[in-house]
Motif scaffolding. Structure first.
Motif, PDB file in Angstrom:
ATOM      1  N   UNK B 234      -7.208   5.301  11.725  1.00 48.64           N
ATOM      2  CA  UNK B 234      -8.272   5.614  10.780  1.00 48.64           C
ATOM      3  C   UNK B 234      -8.278   4.623   9.797  1.00 48.64           C
ATOM      4  N   UNK B 235      -7.010   4.257   9.299  1.00 48.32           N
ATOM      5  CA  UNK B 235      -6.930   3.330   8.163  1.00 48.32           C
ATOM      6  C   UNK B 235      -7.150   1.917   8.532  1.00 48.32           C
ATOM      7  N   UNK B 236      -6.301   1.307   9.190  1.00 45.19           N
ATOM      8  CA  UNK B 236      -6.015  -0.214   9.454  1.00 45.19           C
ATOM      9  C   UNK B 236      -7.286  -0.792  10.320  1.00 45.19           C
ATOM     10  N   UNK B 237      -8.346  -0.250  10.996  1.00 51.25           N
ATOM     11  CA  UNK B 237      -9.435  -0.687  11.676  1.00 51.25           C
ATOM     12  C   UNK B 237     -10.650  -0.422  10.913  1.00 51.25           C
ATOM     13  N   UNK B 238     -10.660  -0.128   9.754  1.00 45.03           N
ATOM     14  CA  UNK B 238     -11.972   0.158   9.065  1.00 45.03           C
ATOM     15  C   UNK B 238     -13.057  -1.204   8.836  1.00 45.03           C
ATOM     16  N   UNK B 253      -7.075   6.915   3.487  1.00 47.40           N
ATOM     17  CA  UNK B 253      -6.396   8.236   4.534  1.00 47.40           C
ATOM     18  C   UNK B 253      -4.901   8.226   4.039  1.00 47.40           C
ATOM     19  N   UNK B 254      -4.711   9.421   3.378  1.00 48.49           N
ATOM     20  CA  UNK B 254      -3.495  10.057   3.053  1.00 48.49           C
ATOM     21  C   UNK B 254      -3.054  10.883   4.022  1.00 48.49           C
ATOM     22  N   UNK B 255      -1.497  10.975   3.741  1.00 51.11           N
ATOM     23  CA  UNK B 255      -0.885  12.126   4.396  1.00 51.11           C
ATOM     24  C   UNK B 255      -1.152  13.466   3.614  1.00 51.11           C
ATOM     25  N   UNK B 274       1.438   3.302  -2.798  1.00 47.98           N
ATOM     26  CA  UNK B 274       1.025   1.821  -2.986  1.00 47.98           C
ATOM     27  C   UNK B 274       1.112   1.052  -1.450  1.00 47.98           C
ATOM     28  N   UNK B 275       1.763   1.621  -0.440  1.00 46.37           N
ATOM     29  CA  UNK B 275       1.583   0.950   0.638  1.00 46.37           C
ATOM     30  C   UNK B 275       0.444   1.460   1.614  1.00 46.37           C
ATOM     31  N   UNK B 276      -0.449   2.166   1.165  1.00 44.84           N
ATOM     32  CA  UNK B 276      -1.597   2.382   1.882  1.00 44.84           C
ATOM     33  C   UNK B 276      -2.472   0.960   1.796  1.00 44.84           C
ATOM     34  N   UNK B 277      -3.316   0.795   2.885  1.00 41.54           N
ATOM     35  CA  UNK B 277      -4.060  -0.310   3.226  1.00 41.54           C
ATOM     36  C   UNK B 277      -5.484  -0.087   2.388  1.00 41.54           C
TER      37      UNK B 277
END
Lengths: 197, 294
Positions: B234-238, B253-255, B274-277
């Protein structure tokens, strides 16, 4: 002059069909349940990827029951299943549709029915060789090996993403093996020699 | 209260923020988490597609290692969770499977006979620790942030365990207690495509576009997951989805454990925010007013 019978290759005698059917069903967990299929199509309706399949899950069960295993093994269907289990939980007859598709996928892998460099096969092989080597998955290695064998050009496109993940500490350049990887290998070797569950 | 921790391969790297936030949340709440020593990969869906027995035996090594720790296993990755539970089911239901799995384990001088329960942290936090307890420990409350809880497949299917198959509520209830506005949307258990993102990218991009679109249309500011593969898809293909479908997805997209950690007052960096894309914008977090000492 003889009229060629175009239908002939497709036809199977009923006794042949039944023998083959029961043989196949034994290899599938609770496979006998497919006798209860009422062809309602709930599995197809619940499947998020059925719109891309050449044979829908409902048709898969019908074809399987009718002994047309080869048609299923040559379809896209078994490779497209993402293992989300929506069909299985909604089936009013309790058929383990996802497990049936897994079993058919294993059969196709066994018989090597797929094109060369087939993505699902290449990915599975790369993944299990990681486990054998390190005891754990090695994401960067998996990605590189997979792309090299399927779409090498994409490797360049993915490099930027890989770098970003590495700088964020979300990907490792080197693999990390567990201490007792010999245990994992011994288990895999042994299990490969034994029969199927 | 203690659990045997099985992080799984994804949580070591791509799912690092999940690992960090689970450890922080458990520490803050005083729930013990002891990592299973020298655990190995659960085999994921890959072995299931090649030879089921090898997959089950590889996965059973972890259960065998955990059986003497005297507590349930905590497995945050949905895929590990499902595979480990599936192995337990084979052990319990079918004596033939049980014998074969143990025969394979014997090659590593291991055996598995005590059944260890495999649990998801969401289940542990909400059903063992309790929402009221959590609510009494929070330092901050979200004020006006709309979150779409995304459960995906493998924590609710194939077998009923701790929540409803079609309309699970565990995350919804937890978020409600943190002050989050829970988005009601129909795709909370719809599949993200899992490994299809690698093998049939077109199909998976479409599935993820639908998920993001559905959450956005229903007003979500962020989407919360409980699985490293869902998070990654969900996060890295936006940006790729945006190019292909001419969309403007920019959804953080958070845990679920990151949101919980923030409410518990853990520093964002310790939760891997901070490591979220896709950077979360204003999370609308407000400190709780100090209680007046009597």
């Amino acid at each position: 002059m003889k009229t060629p019978n175009l239908l002939e290759p497709k036809l199977k005698r009923e006794d042949e069909l039944h023998a083959a059917f029961w043989e196949q069903i034994k290899a599938i967990p609770r496979g006998e349940l497919i006798q209860n299929c009422i062809q309602c199509g709930t599995c197809t309706g619940s499947c998020p990827v059925s719109y891309m399949m050449d044979i829908t899950p409902r048709q898969t069960v019908a074809l399987f029951r009718a002994g047309h295993l080869e048609d299923i093994l040559h379809s896209r269907t078994i490779w497209l299943c993402a293992s989300c289990y929506s069909c299985r939980v909604r089936c009013p007859s309790g058929i383990l549709v996802t497990d049936l598709l897994y079993a058919l996928k294993r059969l196709a892998m066994d018989k090597k029915i797929y094109p060369e460099k087939f993505p699902v096969y290449v990915l599975s092989q790369a993944f299990i060789s990681n486990i054998y080597k390190y005891g754990r998955n090695y994401e960067l290695g998996l990605g590189i090996r997979y792309l090299l064998r399927t779409e090498p050009m994409k490797l360049l496109k993915s490099a930027g993403f890989g770098m970003k993940m590495i700088t964020k500490g979300r990907m490792s350049i080197t693999p990390k093996a567990i201490k007792k990887v010999s245990e994992v290998r011994a288990i895999i070797d042994k299990a490969s020699q034994l029969g199927e569950v | 209260m203690e659990y045997a921790y099985y992080p799984g391969c994804s949580l070591e790297y791509t799912g690092k923020p999940y690992d960090l936030s689970i450890r922080e949340v458990f520490k803050t709440l005083g729930i013990g988490l002891r990592e299973i020593e020298d655990w190995n990969c659960c085999g994921a869906t890959m072995y299931m597609s090649i030879k089921q027995l090898v997959g089950l035996a590889v996965s059973a090594r972890n259960l065998a290692l955990a059986q003497n720790m005297g507590c349930d296993i905590c497995a945050p990755c949905s895929s590990c969770y499902t595979i480990l539970r599936k192995t337990n089911r084979h052990m319990a239901w079918n004596p033939h499977s049980r014998d074969l799995i143990n025969e394979a384990l014997k090659a590593a001088n291991l055996s598995y006979d005590k059944m260890v329960e495999v649990r998801h942290p969401l289940d542990i936090l909400v059903n063992d620790y309790g929402i009221d307890q959590i609510a009494s420990r929070i330092q901050y409350r979200f004020d006006g942030l709309k979150v779409a809880p995304y459960y995906g497949c493998q924590i609710v299917r194939p077998v009923y365990h701790f929540d409803d198959l079609d309309d699970p509520q565990t995350m919804d209830r937890l978020f409600d207690a943190l002050g989050l506005e829970v988005t009601d949307y129909p795709n909370k258990v719809r599949c993200c495509g899992g490994m299809l993102m690698t093998t049939f990218e077109d199909v998976a991009l479409h599935l993820n576009d639908e998920l993001l679109r559905c959450a956005e249309d229903n007003g979500a500011d962020v989407l919360a997951t409980a699985c490293p593969l869902c998070q990654m898809n969900l996060e890295s293909y936006q940006s790729q989805i945006n190019k292909r479908y001419n969309t403007q997805h920019n959804m953080p997209i958070l845990y679920f454990s990151q949101l919980l950690g923030l409410a518990l007052g853990v520093e964002p960096a310790k939760l891997g925010i901070d490591t979220l894309l896709v950077k979360p914008r204003d999370l609308k977090l407000k400190p709780l007013s100090l209680k007046v000492a009597v």
